[in-house]
Design an enzyme around this catalytic site. Structure first.
Site, PDB file in Angstrom:
ATOM      1  N   HIS A   1      46.690  47.707  33.757  1.00 44.68           N
ATOM      2  CA  HIS A   1      45.497  46.868  33.963  1.00 44.68           C
ATOM      3  C   HIS A   1      45.434  45.767  32.908  1.00 44.68           C
ATOM      4  CE1 HIS A   1      40.986  46.972  35.249  1.00 44.68           C
ATOM      5  NE2 HIS A   1      41.324  45.759  34.840  1.00 44.68           N
TER       6      HIS A   1
ATOM      7  N   ARG B   1      45.789  35.820  33.437  1.00 46.19           N
ATOM      8  CA  ARG B   1      45.056  34.567  33.704  1.00 46.19           C
ATOM      9  C   ARG B   1      45.870  33.446  34.349  1.00 46.19           C
ATOM     10  NH1 ARG B   1      40.521  37.337  33.649  1.00 46.19           N
ATOM     11  NH2 ARG B   1      39.530  37.605  31.611  1.00 46.19           N
TER      12      ARG B   1
ATOM     13  N   ASN C   1      42.886  38.491  39.815  1.00 45.66           N
ATOM     14  CA  ASN C   1      41.779  37.520  39.793  1.00 45.66           C
ATOM     15  C   ASN C   1      42.167  36.259  39.022  1.00 45.66           C
ATOM     16  OD1 ASN C   1      41.773  38.990  37.398  1.00 45.66           O
ATOM     17  ND2 ASN C   1      39.554  38.896  37.155  1.00 45.66           N
TER      18      ASN C   1
ATOM     19  N   ASN D   1      32.634  44.564  31.306  1.00 48.35           N
ATOM     20  CA  ASN D   1      32.327  45.191  32.597  1.00 48.35           C
ATOM     21  C   ASN D   1      33.449  46.159  32.973  1.00 48.35           C
ATOM     22  OD1 ASN D   1      31.552  45.862  35.176  1.00 48.35           O
ATOM     23  ND2 ASN D   1      31.588  43.793  35.989  1.00 48.35           N
TER      24      ASN D   1
ATOM     25  N   ASP E   1      42.677  46.901  30.225  1.00 49.46           N
ATOM     26  CA  ASP E   1      41.768  45.903  30.797  1.00 49.46           C
ATOM     27  C   ASP E   1      41.701  44.687  29.876  1.00 49.46           C
ATOM     28  OD1 ASP E   1      40.044  44.566  32.461  1.00 49.46           O
ATOM     29  OD2 ASP E   1      38.292  45.816  32.032  1.00 49.46           O
TER      30      ASP E   1
END
Length: 428
Positions: free
Chosen positions: A56, A60, A90, A276, A303
């Site tokens: 994870h 970018r 993402n 988050n 993350d």
């Protein structure tokens, strides 16, 4: 082919041994090894682990190269002892087509600091309305096996079911960001005593737990694999434990920051602690540690979420969510799990290399430190203690929650298929 002799390393924390690397593979492991002309690395009792695997990571690129690129992110990974990372979807454009995932994969190959395996989006544009090209991404050169809308939840049960059915055909896995959106509108931190005192919008534990409960039942119904991203609450642990007791194909990860930090830190209003899922309570932290130790939580995943200075150095409400973690992950795990006696170094290898490689099907990674295996390795000075200084990070971003904190352990060497990417703590 060049040879490297690692002398006197504690393989997985055991008794000191020598490890001889010949080209891209481990030639031998034992005592008193020698090889004419080999480069010798004196381990002096440092711990030798298989190269770490992060399931994870946010790199970018494409689209937000101001915060991180595949090059800077993989350099950070090598600095932290990683030889393989899975890059989340993402990006801008979203990694929801074969073309985008192949671009990310080729950039990883080009830079060579660690292997990069793209994660494909579950839905087009991460919008949750229509399945992305899952089959095309799997059949591409990148060979995508893990799919996630991380950053957003696949909240529609029917779409989640279809995604689980689709990836079952080729043994893929859906990695879910468990967050019921209707329960987290306006949320800025964990819902609880601290959020009430600070007057900040609360992110309730049930928003995570309800999605996990739904998804493990869907996975059971379909007979497919689901992976829970950044699990963060004691209640989520119990749901995953129950699901595993039923034989449901569920795996789960915890981040280093959720093993160490709590929502009490939000009292500072420092946006570096805005993440988050949010930092939870001390009770949650203890439950996560115990679950990682007993195997309910399968792996540690960073993350790693880099952001440029202007996105974090602002008022709390406007700040982006996320923390970087590749270069500090192993130190935090040593602090929370090894130095507390909850895991030994063999357990760390299991949670940070063997199992993540198996879940993500990272070929050549997460392998035993033994003869004939790929020489993907990391050497750790476990006796070291020092203060975290982000000025020395390889990542392009500096949004670490550990700045100035003293942490144990330091990765001194990393080898990717026998090639040193980090030597004496410096990137090659």
């Amino acid at each position: 082919m060049s040879k490297t002799l690692i002398r006197g390393a504690k393989v997985l924390g055991g008794e000191p041994q020598d490890v001889l690397i010949d080209g891209t593979v481990i030639e031998a492991v034992g005592s008193g090894l020698s090889a004419e002309g080999a480069e010798v690395v004196e381990a002096d009792g440092k711990v030798l682990l298989p190269g770490l695997v992060d399931l994870h990571t946010h790199l970018r690129e494409p689209g937000r190269e101001d915060s991180e690129t595949v090059l800077t992110g993989t350099r950070a990974a090598a600095s932290g002892g990683y030889t393989s990372v899975f890059a989340m979807a993402n990006t801008f454009p979203v990694a929801d087509t074969a073309g985008v995932v192949e671009q990310v994969w080729r950039l990883g190959q080009q830079h060579g600091y660690c292997d990069v395996q793209p994660i494909g989006a579950v839905t087009v544009g991460l919008e949750g309305a229509k399945l992305a090209e899952l089959g095309a991404m799997h059949e591409s050169a990148a060979g995508v096996t893990v799919f996630s809308d991380d950053g957003k939840c696949v909240h529609d049960a029917q779409i989640m079911r279809r995604a689980l059915e689709y990836v079952k055909a080729f043994g893929g896995v859906i990695a879910q960001h468990a967050q019921e959106p209707r329960l987290t509108e306006g949320a800025e931190m964990n819902e609880g005593v601290v959020s009430a005192e600070l007057g900040l919008g609360g992110w309730p534990a049930v928003a995570e737990e309800s999605i996990i409960a739904r998804d493990v039942l869907l996975a059971e119904h379909v007979g497919s694999r689901v992976h829970i991203c950044h699990l963060s609450t004691a209640g989520s642990v119990e749901i995953v434990r129950w699901a595993k007791s039923r034989g449901i194909q569920v795996t789960a990860e915890v981040t280093p920051h959720h093993l160490l930090l709590t929502d009490e830190l939000v009292r500072t209003y420092d946006p570096v602690y805005k993440v988050n899922p949010p930092l939870r309570t001390e009770r949650d932290v203890m439950a996560l540690r115990e679950a990682l130790a007993d195997g309910t939580i399968d792996i540690v995943a960073t993350d790693h979420a880099p952001h440029p200075h202007e996105d974090k150095d602002c008022e709390w409400a406007a700040a982006a969510m996320g923390m970087i973690g590749l270069e500090t992950a192993l130190s935090v795990v040593q602090e929370t799990m090894v130095d507390t006696g909850l895991l030994d170094w063999a357990g760390v290898a299991d949670r940070m290399s063997f199992k993540p490689a198996r879940i993500g099907q990272a070929t050549g990674h997460g392998r035993p430190v033994s003869a004939g295996e790929p020489a993907n390795l990391t050497l750790v000075d476990t006796a070291y203690r020092g203060r975290v200084d982000p000025a020395g990070f390889a990542s392009r971003s500096r949004n670490t929650p550990y700045e100035g904190r003293e942490l144990p352990g330091r990765v001194t060497h990393t080898w990717l298929r026998g090639k040193a990417t980090l030597v004496d703590g410096k990137l090659t």
